[in-house]
Design a protein around this motif. Structure first.
Motif, PDB file in Angstrom:
ATOM      1  N   UNK A  49     -32.057 -11.747  -1.723  1.00  0.00           N
ATOM      2  CA  UNK A  49     -31.375 -10.935  -0.519  1.00  0.00           C
ATOM      3  C   UNK A  49     -32.487  -9.396  -0.515  1.00  0.00           C
ATOM      4  N   UNK A  50     -32.879  -9.195   0.794  1.00  0.00           N
ATOM      5  CA  UNK A  50     -33.792  -8.173   0.739  1.00  0.00           C
ATOM      6  C   UNK A  50     -33.437  -6.924   1.483  1.00  0.00           C
ATOM      7  N   UNK A  51     -33.500  -5.685   0.782  1.00  0.00           N
ATOM      8  CA  UNK A  51     -33.015  -4.579   1.478  1.00  0.00           C
ATOM      9  C   UNK A  51     -34.020  -3.427   1.750  1.00  0.00           C
ATOM     10  N   UNK A  52     -33.808  -2.929   3.163  1.00  0.00           N
ATOM     11  CA  UNK A  52     -34.838  -1.702   3.288  1.00  0.00           C
ATOM     12  C   UNK A  52     -34.100  -0.665   3.759  1.00  0.00           C
ATOM     13  N   UNK A  53     -34.742   0.677   3.933  1.00  0.00           N
ATOM     14  CA  UNK A  53     -34.277   1.739   4.445  1.00  0.00           C
ATOM     15  C   UNK A  53     -34.484   1.805   5.986  1.00  0.00           C
ATOM     16  N   UNK A  78     -31.241   1.400  -1.976  1.00  0.00           N
ATOM     17  CA  UNK A  78     -30.934   1.157  -3.260  1.00  0.00           C
ATOM     18  C   UNK A  78     -29.111   1.187  -3.595  1.00  0.00           C
ATOM     19  N   UNK A  79     -28.577   1.855  -2.812  1.00  0.00           N
ATOM     20  CA  UNK A  79     -27.239   2.100  -3.031  1.00  0.00           C
ATOM     21  C   UNK A  79     -26.705   0.855  -2.462  1.00  0.00           C
ATOM     22  N   UNK A  80     -27.055   0.132  -1.141  1.00  0.00           N
ATOM     23  CA  UNK A  80     -26.616  -1.190  -0.697  1.00  0.00           C
ATOM     24  C   UNK A  80     -27.106  -2.125  -1.578  1.00  0.00           C
ATOM     25  N   UNK A  81     -28.118  -1.969  -2.116  1.00  0.00           N
ATOM     26  CA  UNK A  81     -28.867  -3.409  -2.749  1.00  0.00           C
ATOM     27  C   UNK A  81     -28.019  -3.348  -4.198  1.00  0.00           C
ATOM     28  N   UNK A  91     -28.169 -13.670  -7.313  1.00  0.00           N
ATOM     29  CA  UNK A  91     -29.364 -13.362  -6.352  1.00  0.00           C
ATOM     30  C   UNK A  91     -30.457 -12.614  -6.751  1.00  0.00           C
ATOM     31  N   UNK A  92     -31.756 -12.789  -6.478  1.00  0.00           N
ATOM     32  CA  UNK A  92     -32.709 -11.743  -6.770  1.00  0.00           C
ATOM     33  C   UNK A  92     -32.479 -10.720  -5.469  1.00  0.00           C
ATOM     34  N   UNK A  93     -32.362  -9.555  -6.129  1.00  0.00           N
ATOM     35  CA  UNK A  93     -32.410  -8.700  -4.940  1.00  0.00           C
ATOM     36  C   UNK A  93     -33.548  -7.504  -5.064  1.00  0.00           C
ATOM     37  N   UNK A  94     -34.238  -7.388  -3.815  1.00  0.00           N
ATOM     38  CA  UNK A  94     -35.295  -7.029  -3.609  1.00  0.00           C
ATOM     39  C   UNK A  94     -35.341  -5.669  -2.650  1.00  0.00           C
ATOM     40  N   UNK A  95     -35.601  -4.576  -2.876  1.00  0.00           N
ATOM     41  CA  UNK A  95     -35.584  -3.270  -2.132  1.00  0.00           C
ATOM     42  C   UNK A  95     -37.054  -3.089  -1.677  1.00  0.00           C
ATOM     43  N   UNK A  96     -37.397  -3.171  -0.476  1.00  0.00           N
ATOM     44  CA  UNK A  96     -38.757  -2.857  -0.153  1.00  0.00           C
ATOM     45  C   UNK A  96     -38.708  -1.600   0.980  1.00  0.00           C
ATOM     46  N   UNK A  97     -39.161  -0.317   0.690  1.00  0.00           N
ATOM     47  CA  UNK A  97     -38.973   0.735   1.617  1.00  0.00           C
ATOM     48  C   UNK A  97     -40.140   1.857   1.294  1.00  0.00           C
ATOM     49  N   UNK A  98     -40.020   2.856   1.857  1.00  0.00           N
ATOM     50  CA  UNK A  98     -41.056   3.779   1.720  1.00  0.00           C
ATOM     51  C   UNK A  98     -40.889   4.992   0.824  1.00  0.00           C
TER      52      UNK A  98
END
Ligand SMILES: Cc1ncc(C[n+]2csc(CCOP(=O)(O)OP(=O)(O)O)c2C)c(N)n1
Ligand code: SF4
Ligand code: SF4
Ligand code: SF4
Ligand SMILES: [Mg+2]
Lengths: 276, 78
Positions: A49-53, A78-81, A91-98
Motif C-alpha cells: 500500500x503506497x501513501x503520499x501527502x 505517515x499518520x495515514x500509513x 502489507x508492505x506500507x511505503x510512504x513517498x513524499x517530499x
C-alpha cells in the motif's frame, strides 16, 4: 517505435502515459529506483500500500503506480500509513513524499514513527525546496540560498533529515542522490525488507524551482553537482566537519534490528488475552 | 539484436532534460529534429555498434523513455 514496452511499465497504471513531473525532474529517477527494487525482490503490487501527502513528489504513487494508493493531506501521510499498517499488518506500507511534506508540516509524524519503530518504508524525496507551490524556502533549503521567500538569502540552518531519523530511532536510514540510482535501489530493497521504521532520503534535482533560484540551473548541472560533491559516509566519518562544507554525505547511516511496534502490540495482546 | 529501445512519446525533451546524453559513457545521444506529440525533442536511436548496454540511459531516464535489453542494472558506475 515498437510494441515493446518499458520493463517497469507493468507496475504502472496503463492509462497513465506520462509522469506529472517537469522535464529532468529527479522524481522520475526515484520512481524507477523504487519499481526496480520491487521487481528485483520479486514482489507484486498487491503486496503494497503506497501513501503520499501533498507536493510534486507526492505524485509518485498516484497517479503512477498500479497499486492501492492513498494520496492524503499535506504532512500527514505517515499518520495515514500508520493506520494502514495497523489494519493490514501483512502489507508492505511505503510512504513517498517530499521534504516539505515530511519534515516541515509533517515533521513530528516522521520522528515519532521512527521512535515507535513502526514497520514501514519512507522514501523522503528531498529537493531542498517547496517545489509544487513555487519554490519557497523549506527546512531543507541550504543556508544562504536565495529563494522566492528568502530574496536576500536563507538565514536559517537546514535540517539533516537522515541524522534526525537516526537520532529518533529509525531501524534503517540511508541517503543517496539521484546520481546514484543503483545504490538507491539497493537501499530501498533493504528498507522494504527491514522489520521496523526505514527511511531513504533521496536527494534530488528540482530543475524548475531549485535549479532556477540556486543558479545551479539544469537537471544535468544539478546531477553534475551530485557527482562532484557526493561523498560516502565511510570516508566522511574520517574527515573534519569543515572539510565537508558543500558535500553531500551518502550511504547507509543505520541498519539495526530492534522491537517493532506492530509485533510488540500483538505480543501485548497475546499476553493480556486481548483480541489480535 | 537491438539493445536500446526508445519510447519517444514519453520523453520530455533533450533541451530541458538531456540526462541520457549526460550519463551515456559513449556519448551516443543526440536530439532528433522531430518533435513528439507533446512538442519535445526526444533523442535519436543511439549507435548500436558503439553501445555497451551499460544500462545507464534506462536507469537515469526520469520518464521511462528508454529500455536497454540486457542492461547492466546492477552494475556500478562508480
Ligand atoms: C495544510 C496545507 N498547507 C499548505 C499547503 C500548500 N502546499 C502544497 S505542497 C506544499 C509544499 C510541498 O513541498 P514538498 O513536500 O517539499 O514537495 P515538492 O513539491 O518539493 O516535491 C505546500 C506548502 C497545503 N496543500 N496544505
Ligand atoms: S517543480 Fe521541481 S519537483 Fe516539481 S515536478 Fe517540477 S522539477 Fe520536479
Ligand atoms: S533522459 Fe529520457 S526524458 Fe530525458 S531527454 Fe533522454 S530520453 Fe528524454
Ligand atoms: S546502454 Fe549505456 S552505452 Fe548504450 S546507449 Fe545507453 S548509456 Fe549509452
Ligand atoms: Mg520539496
Amino acid at each position: 517505435m515498437s510494441e515493446k514496452t518499458h520493463p517497469l511499465r507493468k507496475y504502472m497504471r496503463p492509462q497513465v502515459k506520462k509522469t506529472t513531473f517537469c522535464p529532468g525532474c529527479g522524481a522520475g529517477i526515484i520512481t524507477q529506483a523504487l519499481l526496480r527494487a520491487i521487481d528485483e525482490l520479486g514482489l507484486t503490487m498487491d503486496d503494497f500500500v503506497f501513501v503520499s501527502g501533498i507536493g510534486c513528489s507526492a505524485w509518485i504513487p498516484s497517479p503512477l503506480l498500479n497499486a492501492d494508493t492513498l494520496h492524503t493531506t499535506h504532512g500527514r501521510p505517515i499518520a495515514y500509513a500508520s493506520g494502514v499498517k495497523m489494519g493490514l499488518p501483512d502489507k508492505h506500507v511505503v510512504v513517498v513524499s517530499g521534504d516539505g511534506d515530511l519534515s516541515a508540516i509533517g515533521g513530528n509524524h516522521l520522528i515519532h514513527a521512527a521512535r515507535r519503530n513502526i514497520d514501514m518504508t519512507v522514501i523522503l524525496v528531498n529537493n531542498g525546496i517547496y517545489g509544487m507551490t513555487g519554490g519557497q524556502t523549506a527546512p531543507t533549503t541550504p543556508y544562504g540560498l536565495t529563494t522566492i521567500t528568502s530574496p536576500y538569502g536563507n538565514a536559517e540552518q537546514e535540517f539533516d533529515i537522515s541524522a534526525l531519523v537516526v537520532a529518533a530511532g529509525g531501524s534503517y536510514v540511508a541517503r543517496w542522490t539521484t546520481y546514484h540510482p543503483r545504490q538507491m535501489t539497493k537501499s530501498i530493497k533493504k528498507a522494504i525488507q527491514k522489520k521496523g521504521f526505514a527511511m531513504i532520503e533521496a536527494i534530488t534535482q528540482c530543475p524548475m524551482q531549485f535549479g532556477r533560484v540556486s543558479k545551479q540551473g539544469s537537471a544535468v548541472n544539478m546531477l553534475k553537482n551530485y557527482k562532484q560533491n557526493g561523498i560516502r559516509i565511510e570516508k566522511a566519518a574520517k574527515m573534519d566537519p569543515s572539510e565537508l562544507q558543500g558535500k553531500i554525505v551518502e550511504g547507509v547511516f543505520v541498519d539495526c534490528d530492534k522491537p517493532e511496534l506492530i509485533s510488540s502490540v500483538a505480543a501485548l495482546q497475546r499476553r493480556t488475552g486481548g483480541k489480535e | 539484436m537491438q539493445k536500446v529501445i526508445l519510447f519517444p512519446q514519453s520523453c520530455k525533451g533533450m533541451e530541458d532534460c538531456g540526462i541520457c546524453a549526460f550519463v551515456c559513457p559513449r556519448s551516443l545521444f543526440v536530439a532528433s529534429e522531430e518533435m513528439n506529440e507533446s512538442g519535445y525533442l526526444p533523442p535519436l536511436p543511439p549507435d548500436e555498434e558503439k553501445c555497451t548496454a551499460c544500462g545507464n540511459c534506462m536507469i537515469y531516464c526520469p520518464d521511462f523513455a528508454i529500455a536497454v535489453e540486457g542492461g547492466a542494472v546492477d552494475g556500478s558506475e562508480e
